[in-house]
Design a protein around this motif. Structure first.
Motif, PDB file in Angstrom:
ATOM      1  N   SER A  86      37.126  27.483   6.522  1.00 45.55           N
ATOM      2  CA  SER A  86      35.674  27.361   6.395  1.00 45.55           C
ATOM      3  C   SER A  86      34.961  28.126   7.509  1.00 45.55           C
ATOM      4  CB  SER A  86      35.278  25.885   6.421  1.00 45.55           C
ATOM      5  OG  SER A  86      33.890  25.733   6.252  1.00 45.55           O
ATOM      6  N   ASP A  87      35.484  28.003   8.737  1.00 47.11           N
ATOM      7  CA  ASP A  87      34.906  28.739   9.864  1.00 47.11           C
ATOM      8  C   ASP A  87      34.960  30.245   9.632  1.00 47.11           C
ATOM      9  OD1 ASP A  87      34.280  26.485  11.293  1.00 47.11           O
ATOM     10  OD2 ASP A  87      35.930  26.664  12.733  1.00 47.11           O
ATOM     11  N   ILE A  89      35.149  31.916   6.849  1.00 43.01           N
ATOM     12  CA  ILE A  89      34.206  32.321   5.797  1.00 43.01           C
ATOM     13  C   ILE A  89      32.787  32.369   6.361  1.00 43.01           C
ATOM     14  CG2 ILE A  89      33.173  31.652   3.588  1.00 43.01           C
ATOM     15  CD1 ILE A  89      35.928  30.419   2.855  1.00 43.01           C
ATOM     16  N   ASP A  90      32.413  31.340   7.117  1.00 44.14           N
ATOM     17  CA  ASP A  90      31.075  31.307   7.718  1.00 44.14           C
ATOM     18  C   ASP A  90      30.844  32.500   8.642  1.00 44.14           C
ATOM     19  OD1 ASP A  90      30.334  28.980   6.425  1.00 44.14           O
ATOM     20  OD2 ASP A  90      30.878  27.671   8.102  1.00 44.14           O
ATOM     21  N   GLY A  92      32.267  35.406   8.383  1.00 40.32           N
ATOM     22  CA  GLY A  92      32.334  36.666   7.647  1.00 40.32           C
ATOM     23  C   GLY A  92      33.617  37.446   7.805  1.00 40.32           C
ATOM     24  N   LYS A 114      33.584  27.537  -1.526  1.00 40.35           N
ATOM     25  CA  LYS A 114      32.829  28.297  -0.530  1.00 40.35           C
ATOM     26  C   LYS A 114      33.182  29.781  -0.598  1.00 40.35           C
ATOM     27  CE  LYS A 114      31.626  26.916   3.701  1.00 40.35           C
ATOM     28  NZ  LYS A 114      31.631  26.600   5.173  1.00 40.35           N
ATOM     29  N   ALA A 115      34.466  30.091  -0.761  1.00 41.36           N
ATOM     30  CA  ALA A 115      34.882  31.492  -0.850  1.00 41.36           C
ATOM     31  C   ALA A 115      34.241  32.179  -2.050  1.00 41.36           C
ATOM     32  CB  ALA A 115      36.398  31.590  -0.931  1.00 41.36           C
ATOM     33  N   ALA A 117      31.415  31.259  -3.564  1.00 40.25           N
ATOM     34  CA  ALA A 117      29.967  31.341  -3.368  1.00 40.25           C
ATOM     35  C   ALA A 117      29.583  32.474  -2.419  1.00 40.25           C
ATOM     36  CB  ALA A 117      29.443  30.013  -2.834  1.00 40.25           C
ATOM     37  N   ARG A 118      30.445  32.742  -1.428  1.00 40.61           N
ATOM     38  CA  ARG A 118      30.153  33.777  -0.435  1.00 40.61           C
ATOM     39  C   ARG A 118      30.803  35.117  -0.774  1.00 40.61           C
ATOM     40  NH1 ARG A 118      29.077  31.023   4.513  1.00 40.61           N
ATOM     41  NH2 ARG A 118      28.039  29.059   3.941  1.00 40.61           N
ATOM     42  N   ASN A 119      31.552  35.166  -1.878  1.00 41.62           N
ATOM     43  CA  ASN A 119      32.304  36.367  -2.233  1.00 41.62           C
ATOM     44  C   ASN A 119      33.195  36.811  -1.072  1.00 41.62           C
ATOM     45  OD1 ASN A 119      33.116  38.417  -4.015  1.00 41.62           O
ATOM     46  ND2 ASN A 119      31.596  39.856  -3.218  1.00 41.62           N
ATOM     47  N   ALA A 120      33.849  35.832  -0.461  1.00 40.76           N
ATOM     48  CA  ALA A 120      34.683  36.082   0.712  1.00 40.76           C
ATOM     49  C   ALA A 120      36.077  36.557   0.306  1.00 40.76           C
ATOM     50  CB  ALA A 120      34.798  34.807   1.543  1.00 40.76           C
TER      51      ALA A 120
END
Length: 325
Positions: A86-87, A89-90, A92, A114-115, A117-120
């Motif tokens: 999570s960190d 991804i946040d 970047g 989360k991945a 949603a952020r297109n990570a």
């Protein structure tokens, strides 16, 4: 382009043993292992000495802020993985994280959401997909040579649990830190293979666990029965019970017209006409390929070849198996 890469949580045994990610990275001419991190200063110093003495940190936030690497290899205890993911991804960072990415499906599903949603870029090295058995199985399925599929069997029985303390990973014997035993750790390989080859929604239909051999708080053997939406059945057996360094393993894909097996280093296709045999592979080879493929996908701007959603599907089956057992 030289990829400046940093690694988090290198007390995990896969840093140097089995998958040996750090050893693979320093063998890649376009990768610079700039730094490694672990909360245990003694362990991170020992790991660094094995791989050319990159910079060492005990705080991964400090490492990332100081060096701003291009890519991150994320390991760590199972209990820590979801928070680390999570960190990252946040912040970047594109990264590859070892399975199971959390101690239960709720944690891994949250990372997957989360991945997405952020297109990570979040890759997972489910490395057995790159082994000869899986590659050949996919080819045979695509060519229709197996006929209607019947069942899939996977057995992965690795050395006993004493290897974990010897590799600075005594936490693997603590269910609060590891989220379980061999099923949580080795189970993703067999369960992902079933999902990968069937391509269907799957449910656990039965499971049993044993702690009898080593009498620890985590299981040293697990057997899981599966059924796909179309009725393909599977059995996945995993354990920490092989009496020396090595593996008691077998992979089987059975259809109406042929059976593909991988056992004792031999890949064999049995048909009505006879047997076709091919050599197998060593344990480390698929991990190098999985790591390289993830880096190559990231470099060309493609999605991860195997992502966190793939890991989450296998982890949901693990949770079902624990509930069933």
């Amino acid at each position: 382009m030289t990829i400046r890469l940093a690694a988090i949580g290198v007390s995990h045994w896969h840093a140097l043993n089995d998958a040996a990610y750090l050893r693979h990275l320093i063998a890649m001419p376009d990768v610079e292992l700039t730094a490694i991190q672990d909360s245990d200063a003694g362990v991170v110093a020992r790991r660094a000495a094995e791989v050319g003495n990159p910079k060492t940190f005990t705080d991964y936030h400090a490492m990332l802020a100081a060096l701003r690497p291009d890519f991150v290899l994320a390991l760590g205890r199972h209990r820590q993985m979801a928070a680390i993911a999570s960190d990252l991804i946040d912040l970047g960072y594109p990264f590859l994280m070892e399975k199971p990415m959390g101690i239960d499906a709720a944690e891994v599903d949250a990372v997957a959401a989360k991945a997405a949603a952020r297109n990570a870029f979040v890759a997972v090295p489910l490395a057995q997909r790159y082994a000869p058995f899986a590659m050949r199985a996919r080819e045979l399925i695509a060519a229709g040579r197996l006929g209607a599929l019947s069942h899939i069997y996977v057995r992965i029985n690795r050395p006993g649990p004493a290897r974990y303390p010897a590799w600075d990973c005594a936490w693997m014997l603590d269910p609060a830190e590891a989220g379980g035993g061999c099923l949580r750790n080795l189970g993703p390989h067999g369960l992902d293979m079933f999902l990968h080859l069937t391509g269907e929604k799957t449910q656990v239909t039965g499971a049993q666990l044993s702690t009898r051999a080593h009498a620890l708080a985590v299981e040293d053997y697990a057997s899981v029965m599966l059924r796909s939406a179309s009725g393909i059945v599977g059995t996945v057996e995993v354990g920490n019970g092989f009496p020396r360094d090595g593996t008691d393993g077998e992979w089987k894909l059975a259809g109406r017209d042929a059976i593909l097996t991988m056992k004792d280093g031999v890949l064999k296709l049995a048909t009505a006409a006879g047997d076709e045999t091919l050599p197998g592979t060593e344990i480390a080879a698929p991990y190098f390929t999985a790591l390289r493929d993830a880096l190559d996908h990231w470099q060309r701007g493609a999605p991860p070849p195997i992502g966190v959603a793939d890991c989450a599907r296998a982890v949901r089956l693990i949770d079902q198996a624990y509930a069933c057992a």
